[in-house]
Write an enzyme that holds these catalytic residues in place. Structure first.
Site, PDB file in Angstrom:
ATOM      1  N   ASP A  76      38.109  36.821  43.380  1.00 35.12           N
ATOM      2  CA  ASP A  76      38.017  35.358  43.289  1.00 35.12           C
ATOM      3  C   ASP A  76      39.175  34.674  44.020  1.00 35.12           C
ATOM      4  O   ASP A  76      40.220  35.283  44.251  1.00 35.12           O
ATOM      5  CB  ASP A  76      38.084  34.915  41.816  1.00 35.12           C
ATOM      6  N   HIS A 222      41.522  39.161  42.032  1.00 35.98           N
ATOM      7  CA  HIS A 222      41.769  37.976  42.867  1.00 35.98           C
ATOM      8  C   HIS A 222      42.373  38.444  44.186  1.00 35.98           C
ATOM      9  O   HIS A 222      43.357  39.194  44.152  1.00 35.98           O
ATOM     10  CB  HIS A 222      42.736  37.006  42.163  1.00 35.98           C
TER      11      HIS A 222
END
Ligand SMILES: [Zn+2]
Length: 259
Positions: A76, A222
């Site tokens: 993400d 991430h």
């Protein structure tokens, strides 16, 4: 099932029972609806921050019925000029595929990285335009605009109509549910959270993921954190040893990533 709709139904029924008894017998104290209201608020706040509850909307969190030894790594908050290319290089080295939930404004700033993700055979999903800390308080129109803007940017860069969405911060609410219904996007959750953007050490993150992962899991990372880079290669080695293959989330869930 614990859902916003069910909890509202129960709350309204209990309130109606209270009012009926109160009017008929003037028997019950007023703190009872106060406590009920507080309980409703606490459950709703927790439900809004815990996607796994599917409190406001149904999300896809894993696929434990998958036939092959597949898992799915997801990244993400990119594309990130410092880390995304490094993630792509590592994934290529281990012949792994993943899904990148991109923030619209970052995709707009780094279109070449978006193209690179697609060229490497990975999937792209929508992770809102601004990733605002206030997203949970946006009205339906504003949430819709966040989703549509990001889809338009990625369409412009790649020619692909995104269908996968990951809520920023994992927060869901009735406005996000309505915006998803209007756009037809799937909400994609996770079954393992790496906590790679928290204060935890790289070793703790690694042990957490390696200790939990099994066939069908979706892992949240991430591509915006140095710690992810440290953990990722160790995880990819571990997956190879366990004969687990990381595939894109649409392949794991057997849904279409693009319209
Ligand atoms: Zn995010």
């Amino acid at each position: 099932m614990l859902s916003f709709r069910n909890i509202n139904g129960i709350a309204i029924t209990l309130l109606a029972v209270f009012v009926t008894i109160k009017l008929a017998y003037n028997a019950l104290p007023w703190w009872i609806p106060g406590i009920l209201g507080l309980l409703w608020l606490v459950i709703t706040i927790i439900g809004s921050f815990h996607m796994r509850w599917d409190y406001h909307l149904k999300s896809l969190h894993n696929n434990k019925d998958v036939f092959e030894n597949h898992v799915s790594l997801t990244f993400d908050d990119g594309p990130n000029p410092e880390f995304t290319s490094k993630v792509l290089t590592l994934l290529k080295k281990y012949n792994a595929h993943a899904t990148f939930f991109c923030i619209g404004k970052h995709a707009k700033a780094y279109p070449e990285i978006v193209k690179e993700i697609i060229a490497h055979g990975h999937t792209i999903g929508n992770h809102t335009y601004s990733h605002s800390n206030w997203l949970g308080f946006f009205g339906t129109t504003k949430v819709l605009s966040e989703l549509q803007k990001t889809n338009a940017i990625v369409l412009d860069i790649t020619g692909k109509h995104l269908r996968l969405f990951r809520p920023a911060f994992g927060v869901t609410n009735p406005n996000i549910r309505k915006a998803l219904q209007k756009t037809g996007l799937y909400s994609i959750g996770w079954s393992i959270r790496s906590f790679d953007t928290t204060m935890r050490s790289a070793n703790t993150i690694r042990d957490n993921v390696l200790g939990k992962i099994s066939k069908g899991d979706i892992v949240l990372f991430h591509d915006s954190s140095e710690k992810t880079m440290v953990v990722l290669e160790r995880l990819l080695l571990f997956l190879k040893e366990q004969k687990l293959q990381s595939v894109t989330v649409d392949r794991l869930l057997q849904i279409k990533a693009y319209a």
